[in-house]
Design a protein around this motif. Structure first.
Motif, PDB file in Angstrom:
ATOM      1  N   ARG A 258      -3.777 -14.031   2.580  1.00 53.12           N
ATOM      2  CA  ARG A 258      -2.638 -13.563   3.391  1.00 53.12           C
ATOM      3  C   ARG A 258      -1.853 -12.496   2.617  1.00 53.12           C
ATOM      4  O   ARG A 258      -1.472 -11.472   3.162  1.00 53.12           O
ATOM      5  N   LYS A 259      -1.615 -12.797   1.341  1.00 53.03           N
ATOM      6  CA  LYS A 259      -0.852 -11.866   0.496  1.00 53.03           C
ATOM      7  C   LYS A 259      -1.614 -10.539   0.342  1.00 53.03           C
ATOM      8  O   LYS A 259      -1.031  -9.462   0.436  1.00 53.03           O
ATOM      9  N   GLU A 260      -2.926 -10.640   0.109  1.00 56.83           N
ATOM     10  CA  GLU A 260      -3.741  -9.418  -0.048  1.00 56.83           C
ATOM     11  C   GLU A 260      -3.629  -8.519   1.176  1.00 56.83           C
ATOM     12  O   GLU A 260      -3.489  -7.297   1.058  1.00 56.83           O
ATOM     13  N   ILE A 261      -3.661  -9.144   2.347  1.00 56.04           N
ATOM     14  CA  ILE A 261      -3.601  -8.343   3.588  1.00 56.04           C
ATOM     15  C   ILE A 261      -2.226  -7.690   3.733  1.00 56.04           C
ATOM     16  O   ILE A 261      -2.117  -6.517   4.099  1.00 56.04           O
ATOM     17  N   THR A 262      -1.169  -8.431   3.382  1.00 58.66           N
ATOM     18  CA  THR A 262       0.175  -7.821   3.499  1.00 58.66           C
ATOM     19  C   THR A 262       0.326  -6.670   2.507  1.00 58.66           C
ATOM     20  O   THR A 262       0.946  -5.654   2.836  1.00 58.66           O
ATOM     21  N   VAL A 263      -0.273  -6.808   1.322  1.00 55.62           N
ATOM     22  CA  VAL A 263      -0.197  -5.705   0.347  1.00 55.62           C
ATOM     23  C   VAL A 263      -0.887  -4.466   0.921  1.00 55.62           C
ATOM     24  O   VAL A 263      -0.382  -3.343   0.818  1.00 55.62           O
ATOM     25  N   LYS A 264      -2.014  -4.679   1.570  1.00 61.18           N
ATOM     26  CA  LYS A 264      -2.728  -3.544   2.196  1.00 61.18           C
ATOM     27  C   LYS A 264      -1.875  -2.903   3.291  1.00 61.18           C
ATOM     28  O   LYS A 264      -1.769  -1.672   3.363  1.00 61.18           O
ATOM     29  N   TYR A 265      -1.284  -3.736   4.132  1.00 55.21           N
ATOM     30  CA  TYR A 265      -0.420  -3.198   5.201  1.00 55.21           C
ATOM     31  C   TYR A 265       0.762  -2.444   4.587  1.00 55.21           C
ATOM     32  O   TYR A 265       1.085  -1.337   5.006  1.00 55.21           O
ATOM     33  N   ASN A 266       1.404  -3.074   3.590  1.00 51.86           N
ATOM     34  CA  ASN A 266       2.586  -2.443   2.968  1.00 51.86           C
ATOM     35  C   ASN A 266       2.241  -1.060   2.431  1.00 51.86           C
ATOM     36  O   ASN A 266       2.998  -0.105   2.602  1.00 51.86           O
ATOM     37  N   LYS A 267       1.098  -0.978   1.776  1.00 52.20           N
ATOM     38  CA  LYS A 267       0.676   0.287   1.164  1.00 52.20           C
ATOM     39  C   LYS A 267       0.390   1.335   2.246  1.00 52.20           C
ATOM     40  O   LYS A 267       0.819   2.481   2.150  1.00 52.20           O
ATOM     41  N   ALA A 268      -0.290   0.878   3.295  1.00 52.98           N
ATOM     42  CA  ALA A 268      -0.690   1.819   4.350  1.00 52.98           C
ATOM     43  C   ALA A 268       0.507   2.355   5.134  1.00 52.98           C
ATOM     44  O   ALA A 268       0.501   3.504   5.579  1.00 52.98           O
ATOM     45  N   PHE A 269       1.535   1.517   5.318  1.00 52.12           N
ATOM     46  CA  PHE A 269       2.646   1.920   6.198  1.00 52.12           C
ATOM     47  C   PHE A 269       3.872   2.414   5.418  1.00 52.12           C
ATOM     48  O   PHE A 269       4.852   2.828   6.027  1.00 52.12           O
ATOM     49  N   LYS A 270       3.786   2.331   4.072  1.00 47.58           N
ATOM     50  CA  LYS A 270       4.922   2.754   3.246  1.00 47.58           C
ATOM     51  C   LYS A 270       5.264   4.217   3.542  1.00 47.58           C
ATOM     52  O   LYS A 270       4.377   5.069   3.641  1.00 47.58           O
ATOM     53  N   GLY A 271       6.542   4.456   3.698  1.00 45.23           N
ATOM     54  CA  GLY A 271       6.950   5.850   3.900  1.00 45.23           C
ATOM     55  C   GLY A 271       6.885   6.301   5.350  1.00 45.23           C
ATOM     56  O   GLY A 271       7.308   7.398   5.671  1.00 45.23           O
ATOM     57  N   ILE A 272       6.338   5.472   6.229  1.00 47.16           N
ATOM     58  CA  ILE A 272       6.371   5.852   7.654  1.00 47.16           C
ATOM     59  C   ILE A 272       7.742   5.445   8.187  1.00 47.16           C
ATOM     60  O   ILE A 272       8.027   4.257   8.383  1.00 47.16           O
ATOM     61  N   GLU A 273       8.538   6.415   8.370  1.00 51.07           N
ATOM     62  CA  GLU A 273       9.949   6.220   8.700  1.00 51.07           C
ATOM     63  C   GLU A 273      10.149   5.378   9.972  1.00 51.07           C
ATOM     64  O   GLU A 273      11.105   4.629  10.084  1.00 51.07           O
ATOM     65  N   LYS A 274       9.198   5.532  10.894  1.00 53.08           N
ATOM     66  CA  LYS A 274       9.383   4.882  12.203  1.00 53.08           C
ATOM     67  C   LYS A 274       9.050   3.392  12.170  1.00 53.08           C
ATOM     68  O   LYS A 274       9.141   2.719  13.189  1.00 53.08           O
ATOM     69  N   ILE A 275       8.593   2.905  11.034  1.00 53.02           N
ATOM     70  CA  ILE A 275       8.238   1.475  10.966  1.00 53.02           C
ATOM     71  C   ILE A 275       9.063   0.782   9.880  1.00 53.02           C
ATOM     72  O   ILE A 275       9.072   1.212   8.726  1.00 53.02           O
ATOM     73  N   ILE A 276       9.729  -0.311  10.264  1.00 54.52           N
ATOM     74  CA  ILE A 276      10.401  -1.160   9.261  1.00 54.52           C
ATOM     75  C   ILE A 276       9.450  -2.307   8.933  1.00 54.52           C
ATOM     76  O   ILE A 276       8.954  -2.995   9.841  1.00 54.52           O
ATOM     77  N   LEU A 277       9.199  -2.511   7.647  1.00 50.76           N
ATOM     78  CA  LEU A 277       8.228  -3.534   7.227  1.00 50.76           C
ATOM     79  C   LEU A 277       8.925  -4.834   6.837  1.00 50.76           C
ATOM     80  O   LEU A 277      10.077  -4.804   6.378  1.00 50.76           O
ATOM     81  N   PRO A 278       8.229  -5.965   6.965  1.00 56.45           N
ATOM     82  CA  PRO A 278       8.815  -7.228   6.484  1.00 56.45           C
ATOM     83  C   PRO A 278       8.848  -7.216   4.957  1.00 56.45           C
ATOM     84  O   PRO A 278       8.025  -6.559   4.323  1.00 56.45           O
ATOM     85  N   LEU A 279       9.806  -7.938   4.383  1.00 61.31           N
ATOM     86  CA  LEU A 279       9.898  -7.905   2.916  1.00 61.31           C
ATOM     87  C   LEU A 279       9.814  -9.299   2.310  1.00 61.31           C
ATOM     88  O   LEU A 279       9.802 -10.310   3.020  1.00 61.31           O
ATOM     89  N   GLU A 280       9.744  -9.324   0.999  1.00 59.09           N
ATOM     90  CA  GLU A 280       9.705 -10.585   0.245  1.00 59.09           C
ATOM     91  C   GLU A 280      10.723 -10.451  -0.889  1.00 59.09           C
ATOM     92  O   GLU A 280      10.550  -9.615  -1.778  1.00 59.09           O
ATOM     93  N   LYS A 281      11.788 -11.239  -0.825  1.00 60.96           N
ATOM     94  CA  LYS A 281      12.818 -11.194  -1.877  1.00 60.96           C
ATOM     95  C   LYS A 281      12.205 -11.651  -3.206  1.00 60.96           C
ATOM     96  O   LYS A 281      11.278 -12.479  -3.208  1.00 60.96           O
ATOM     97  N   ASP A 282      12.804 -11.171  -4.315  1.00 61.42           N
ATOM     98  CA  ASP A 282      12.166 -11.490  -5.603  1.00 61.42           C
ATOM     99  C   ASP A 282      12.331 -12.963  -6.003  1.00 61.42           C
ATOM    100  O   ASP A 282      11.638 -13.437  -6.891  1.00 61.42           O
TER     101      ASP A 282
END
Ligand SMILES: Cc1ncc(COP(=O)(O)O)c(C=O)c1O
Length: 373
Positions: A258-282
């Motif tokens: 699950r984590k691996e897939i979210t990392v892939k999504y995060n990387k792919a969508f990073k910087g796309i202004e029109k999309i707000i991504l879910p986050l994980e607090k530290d």
């Protein structure tokens, strides 16, 4: 013409080992509650570092049981989030209580602890937190507020099996913690759920509530039992427990994927202004049950439909509960009451995320979404 299959937003992963374990039960004398119930309960409790686990027929049943043994009744108020599946609040209503919704935090999408204190009255009995998308709530704050005001914390962790808050496993610290084993959840038993607790009194009450309220008193005879409070039949079968035990052995692998897939999504969508991504607090480890993004509300319907047309099985988690006709009519909630939850909902789309998802399908989701926005 062969219809292309849809990539679902969530899905189980059952392998040959699981099937072998289920078949063993079918060849034994036990179908409904048997020896594997106890074994599954011990395994779930051990994994979550809780003293006790009671496994039941669904997460909804687990909520109903927890609220009932907590003594939530007619006239009580219970503070909870509007951004959750209906069962969290529906079961409060069935117990006679009024759900007091408060708004969410914009970043974690979880109940905002700062707002809780403002809504506590003499009628308040409990706080029901929901670890939305598998991200734990801010429990230091929630538990302190509960302690200071003599309230129970019942944690709906149906999304969050395996998550951690400040190094502590979900299930190890709230008065009662609720799990679901529905097929889209982090492990499955078909239908199924559990309540975790460190409180012996709750544990005893939950066990009898699951089974009609029966309390065995063998000293008076082996057949003898009494009902002190009526319960339901919320039992989980032995073959479901066999599946649960086998699935739980793979939770580490499931969470990692699950984590691996979210990392892939995060990387792919990073910087796309029109999309707000879910986050994980530290300070947490999310269980990444779902991956809800937010797009501009004016474009949500168009993007959602484009993804569906392209066989991406997107969903929306969730329309806030105060916007449902029942909650408006019965409790007077209305649009505008919880602007942060409403703003989230207006742009929300849940992308597919499940451990068995192929690389090809992950890339398909990424490329199709990039094309859609
Ligand atoms: C947050 C939450 N609470 C409760 C439930 C109910 O669980 P079940 O479907 O096992 O009854 C769900 C299931 O979707 C859920 O997501």
């Amino acid at each position: 013409m062969v219809k292309k299959s849809i990539i679902p937003y969530g899905n189980q992963w059952i392998d040959e080992e699981d099937i072998k374990e289920i078949v063993k039960v079918f060849k034994s004398d036990w179908l409904t509650q048997g020896p594997l119930v106890d074994k599954f309960e011990k395994a779930v409790a051990k994994y979550c570092k809780a003293k006790y686990a009671v496994v039941v027929s669904s997460g909804t049943a687990a909520l109903h049981m927890a609220y009932s043994v907590a003594g939530i009744k007619e006239g009580d108020e219970v503070i909870t989030t509007p951004l959750t599946f209906a069962a969290t609040s529906n079961m409060l209503v069935f117990c006679g209580a009024k759900p007091i919704f408060i708004d969410i935090q914009q970043d974690t999408l979880n109940i905002n602890p700062e707002e809780i204190i403002k809504k506590i009255t003499k009628k308040t009995k409990a706080i029901v937190s929901v670890d939305f998308a598998g991200h734990p709530c801010d429990y230091d704050k929630i538990i302190k507020i509960a302690k200071d005001n003599n309230l129970l914390v019942i944690e709906d962790a149906c999304h969050a099996l395996g998550a951690e808050y400040k190094g502590k496993k979900i299930g190890s610290f709230s008065d009662m913690t609720i799990l679901s084993f529905h097929p889209v959840k982090n492990i499955t038993t078909g239908e199924g759920g559990a309540i975790l607790t460190n409180n012996k009194d709750f544990y005893e009450k939950l066990k009898s509530f699951r089974h009609h309220g029966i309390i065995k008193k063998p000293k008076k005879g082996k057949w003898y039992y009494e009902i002190e409070n009526p319960g339901y039949n919320y039992r989980l079968t032995d073959f479901q427990c066999a599946l649960g035990i086998s699935q739980l052995k793979k939770i580490g692998k499931f969470l990692k994927r699950r984590k691996e897939i979210t990392v892939k999504y995060n990387k792919a969508f990073k910087g796309i202004e029109k999309i707000i991504l879910p986050l994980e607090k530290d300070y947490v480890k999310s269980a990444w049950h779902i991956y809800p993004i937010q797009v501009k509300s004016a474009n949500r319907k168009k993007i959602f439909e484009y993804l569906q047309k392209n066989n991406i099985g997107v969903q929306v988690h969730y329309m806030p509960l105060h916007l449902h006709p029942f909650y408006k009519k019965k409790f007077g909630y209305k649009k505008g009451d919880f602007p942060i939850a409403e703003k989230y909902y207006d742009g929300a789309i849940t992308l597919p995320l499940f451990p068995k998802m192929s690389e090809q399908n992950i890339n398909k989701v990424i490329n199709t979404l990039k094309h859609a926005v």
